[in-house]
Design a protein around this motif. Structure first.
Motif, PDB file in Angstrom:
ATOM      1  N   GLU A   1      -7.038   2.063  -3.409  1.00  0.00           N
ATOM      2  CA  GLU A   1      -8.162   2.785  -4.004  1.00  0.00           C
ATOM      3  C   GLU A   1      -9.095   3.281  -2.915  1.00  0.00           C
ATOM      4  OE1 GLU A   1     -10.213   0.613  -6.947  1.00  0.00           O
ATOM      5  OE2 GLU A   1      -8.784   1.094  -8.545  1.00  0.00           O
TER       6      GLU A   1
ATOM      7  N   ARG B   1      -7.890  10.612  -9.135  1.00  0.00           N
ATOM      8  CA  ARG B   1      -7.755   9.914 -10.414  1.00  0.00           C
ATOM      9  C   ARG B   1      -8.859  10.290 -11.406  1.00  0.00           C
ATOM     10  NH1 ARG B   1      -7.711   3.299 -11.176  1.00  0.00           N
ATOM     11  NH2 ARG B   1      -7.436   3.312 -13.448  1.00  0.00           N
TER      12      ARG B   1
ATOM     13  N   LEU C   1     -12.698   9.074  -7.446  1.00  0.00           N
ATOM     14  CA  LEU C   1     -11.850   7.906  -7.220  1.00  0.00           C
ATOM     15  C   LEU C   1     -10.417   8.382  -7.025  1.00  0.00           C
ATOM     16  CD1 LEU C   1     -11.398   4.835  -7.170  1.00  0.00           C
ATOM     17  CD2 LEU C   1     -11.094   4.941  -9.666  1.00  0.00           C
ATOM     18  N   CYS C   2      -9.822   7.948  -5.893  1.00  0.00           N
ATOM     19  CA  CYS C   2      -8.485   8.411  -5.540  1.00  0.00           C
ATOM     20  C   CYS C   2      -7.592   7.214  -5.216  1.00  0.00           C
ATOM     21  CB  CYS C   2      -8.518   9.352  -4.328  1.00  0.00           C
ATOM     22  SG  CYS C   2      -9.726  10.683  -4.451  1.00  0.00           S
ATOM     23  N   TYR C   3      -6.285   7.510  -5.122  1.00  0.00           N
ATOM     24  CA  TYR C   3      -5.297   6.561  -4.611  1.00  0.00           C
ATOM     25  C   TYR C   3      -4.710   7.149  -3.331  1.00  0.00           C
ATOM     26  CZ  TYR C   3      -5.153   3.450  -8.662  1.00  0.00           C
ATOM     27  OH  TYR C   3      -5.470   2.540  -9.624  1.00  0.00           O
TER      28      TYR C   3
ATOM     29  N   SER D   1       0.826  -1.210   0.000  1.00  0.00           N
ATOM     30  CA  SER D   1       0.000   0.000   0.000  1.00  0.00           C
ATOM     31  C   SER D   1       0.859   1.259   0.000  1.00  0.00           C
ATOM     32  CB  SER D   1      -0.936  -0.008   1.211  1.00  0.00           C
ATOM     33  OG  SER D   1      -0.192   0.016   2.424  1.00  0.00           O
TER      34      SER D   1
ATOM     35  N   ILE E   1     -12.577   6.062  -2.401  1.00  0.00           N
ATOM     36  CA  ILE E   1     -13.592   6.917  -3.013  1.00  0.00           C
ATOM     37  C   ILE E   1     -14.024   7.955  -1.992  1.00  0.00           C
ATOM     38  CG2 ILE E   1     -15.882   7.003  -4.041  1.00  0.00           C
ATOM     39  CD1 ILE E   1     -15.470   4.176  -5.027  1.00  0.00           C
TER      40      ILE E   1
END
Length: 701
Positions: free
Chosen positions: A260, A294, A303-305, A254, A262
């Motif tokens: 991922e 993202r 949506l993110c990392y 990670s 949200i």
């Protein structure tokens, strides 16, 4: 609030000479084709105001004179339901009732009226277009007039006919506000407002209706009155963005690749930008993670990392999303280390925590896991159920689970799993090995077999003991509700003579008795060491039980082998005593000072000297004591009177056959005793009977 509907109908009599007029009567008004028409797309249309989507109206059809008295009919339509058949009224009109299905959504509603003729070409037909119109109001009442730049506010819109308000869900952008109107599943209208400028500003919301309103001059309008509300817009405050995950694991994967995540759309997010996540709002906070945006999602989320670098607990405070050290948003979630188990302990019922992971079938135990990152773990045991318990504990460093081992469990171990993956720890399942009370052992020694636990104290047996046999009841160990497992026993056998001297000793160790077929675990106890045949003492002793002297004792000590159990075992002593009622022996004594009286004499003789008596005597044992004689004896034999008086003038010397009774002291420690004699006999020299009594001297070697 009343909602009005109107119909527009083309002037049918100008086209088809069937209808002279048409009227619709609602519960509030009557609308006629000749008076209440508007032009819709160049076609005269009968309008009427409605309040409900399923409005019920009365329809009257007035035919032209040329139509005559022939009956009329109304064609079926999906937009309404004809409640009554068309009937002729006294004024010549044809009457029926209609119930509309969905006036707000239905489009191009028309009444098709026919008068059948002799042929299809002679059939008269007229079409009456209808237009429902509604009066719709919309208002906004905000609980407060404060908004913040960049913070979306959701307000409720009140309407007299919310279904007639067109809610597209599209954002309308103005200089001061962005807004959208959405309809929820329950039909309520919601206004989403996003302010953009500081200060006092007026929000103007322009709405349209599904059904038009009729204005003066016969004009139709789909534009509803604008909704206006004044707001004071203040500087931005931090908005909380809700993540779809409440917990993220910090590990090498990670940290490098990210997880991922949200988040709510923050409106100020720039796509494909990295934001810093810190644990304080002020600049200089510790870096907890990085957030990379993202792409936008259809549900107004992003949506993110997330790449974590440090651990964080929600209880420690919020996390701040920053750009150039400026806090933009606030969020919160747990960033915990990878689940690691450092130790496992087991608590048996009534015991203490132990590091031994051995459990037994049919047992319920508590299992304590210690480590880090445990709160997010999903622990379960291979093929073992976890029982919910009020005493269960779950923290990040410790988890306590209650586990039940079924009696039918057929494995040697049960792995501890986390989300289906082995943790490296396992419960070792072994059979119960608890000491059972020794009531499953019986002993027979000439009588009916008896449980050894009922032999409390020495057993006095008056017959010859041919053998001592121990039998084992394998079905008396386990039951459905209590399991004990194999019983490891040892036997110590001692034989002792009447003087208390050890004659022989034998030890039999590692006698294994396994539970019988009635045990739920019977198939798991099968072992070549399990003993099923009886244990015979004569097969072990050099001097057999039937060859032991009177008042000998057989002492057998049965006990559990302490090395095989964690608890103290049971011990039972079986003591058999060879009891006798009497004893026969040849006794030599020295009566002295005897008084004798011969037959035919009137008086006793003088005290004689020391005599010698050899008697065959019976001694009698006390039935209440072990190897203790009563104080009297009875015997018969010979007595030599005055045997130690060797003078030639000893006229009283004689030899006689006598039957004597004697009284002896019962003290065992006395070596020299003085018994009393009483009896009589026959003098062989004088050839006459006689009586005698007096003391004697006894010596015990």
């Amino acid at each position: 609030m009343a909602v009005l509907l109107w119909f527009g109908v083309g002037n049918a009599q100008a086209q088809v000479p069937l209808l002279r007029d048409v009227s619709l009567r609602t519960d509030t008004a009557t609308y006629q084709l000749s008076r209440h028409t508007v032009v819709v797309q160049g076609e005269p249309t009968l309008f009427f105001w409605f309040r409900r989507d399923d409005e019920t109206v009365e329809l009257r059809l007035y035919p032209e004179r040329i139509a005559g008295d022939k009956p009329l009919r109304l064609r079926r339509s999906a937009d309404f339901q004809q409640l009554d058949s068309l009937t002729r009224e006294p004024d010549g009109a044809w009457r029926t009732r209609l119930k509309f299905q969905d006036l707000t959504s239905s489009q191009f509603i028309r009444l098709v009226v026919e008068q059948p003729g002799a042929t299809a070409e002679e059939t008269l037909r007229d079409v009456v277009p209808l237009l429902p119109v509604a009066y719709t109001t919309v208002s906004l009442r905000a609980p407060d007039d404060e908004l913040f730049v960049g913070e979306e506010k959701v307000l409720a819109l009140n309407s007299s006919n919310p279904r007639n308000v067109r809610a597209t869900g599209e954002w309308v952008r103005t200089d001061d506000f962005d807004y959208q109107v959405v309809r929820e599943t329950n039909g309520m209208l919601r206004l989403h407002v996003l302010p953009k400028q500081l200060g006092r500003h007026t929000l103007t919301v322009k709405l349209q209706s599904e059904r038009p309103m009729l204005q003066s001059g016969g004009k139709l309008s789909y534009q509803l009155p604008a909704v206006r509300q004044d707001f004071t817009v203040k500087a931005s405050r931090l908005r909380f963005l809700t993540p779809d995950k409440r917990m993220v694991t910090l590990d090498e994967n990670s940290r490098r690749r990210g997880v991922e995540l949200i988040l709510d759309n923050g409106r100020a997010f720039d796509l494909r930008r990295t934001y810093r996540v810190e644990d304080q709002e002020e600049p200089g906070g510790a870096l907890i993670a990085e957030l990379f945006t993202r792409q936008y999602l259809t549900n107004d989320r992003v949506l993110c990392y997330l790449r974590p670098f440090n651990t964080h607990r929600q209880t420690e405070g919020y996390l701040y999303l920053k750009q150039n050290d400026q806090a933009l948003y606030v969020t919160n979630l747990d960033i915990t280390p990878k689940t690691t188990i450092t130790g496992v302990q087991v608590l048996h019922r009534g015991g203490d925590w132990t590091s031994s992971l051995s459990v037994s079938p049919g047992e319920t135990v508590d299992v304590r896991l210690e480590g880090e990152g445990l709160q997010k773990a999903r622990f379960h045991f291979e093929d073992l159920p976890v029982i919910p318990s009020d005493s269960s504990i779950r923290t990040d460093a410790r988890v306590v689970l209650r586990v039940q081992v079924p009696t039918t469990f057929d494995k040697r171990k049960s792995s501890i799993l986390n989300a289906g993956q082995p943790t490296g720890f396992a419960l070792s399942v072994r059979e119960f090995q608890r000491p059972h009370p020794l009531d499953f052992i019986t002993v027979s020694y000439g009588e009916t077999a008896r449980p050894i636990t009922r032999l409390n104290g020495p057993v006095l047996y008056g017959s010859t003991i041919r053998d001592v046999v121990f039998n084992f009841n394998a079905n008396g160990i386990d039951s459905d509700n209590a399991l004990y497992g194999k019983q490891f026993l040892s036997f110590e056998i001692r034989t002792i003579n009447s003087k208390g001297e050890l004659v022989e000793i034998r030890n039999v160790d590692n006698v294994v008795i396994c539970p019988g077929d009635n045990s739920p675990r019977a198939v798991f106890y099968q072992d070549k060491q399990c003993r099923t045949d009886p244990l015979s003492l004569n097969a072990l002793l050099g001097r057999k039980t039937y060859d032991l002297d009177d008042w000998s004792r057989i002492i057998v000590t049965v006990k559990h082998q302490a090395a095989q159990y964690s608890d103290a075992g049971f011990t039972q002593v079986v003591e058999l005593v060879l009891k006798r009622k009497f004893k026969f022996d040849i006794d030599v004594s020295f009566p002295g000072g005897l008084l004798t009286k011969r037959a035919g004499e009137t008086s006793y003789t003088e005290f004689g000297g020391i005599s010698l008596a050899t008697l065959a005597q019976f001694s009698f044992y006390n039935p209440e004591k072990i190897n203790r004689l009563r104080p009297y004896k009875v015997g018969a034999g010979f007595v030599a009177l005055n045997a130690f008086n060797l003078s030639n003038t000893n006229t009283s010397r004689d030899l006689g056959f006598v039957i004597l009774g004697s009284v002896y002291p019962t003290r065992r420690e006395a070596k020299l005793t003085f018994p009393l004699y009483l009896g009589g006999g026959y003098l062989l020299n004088k050839k006459q009977p006689f009586l005698m009594f007096g003391p004697g001297i006894g010596v015990r070697l």
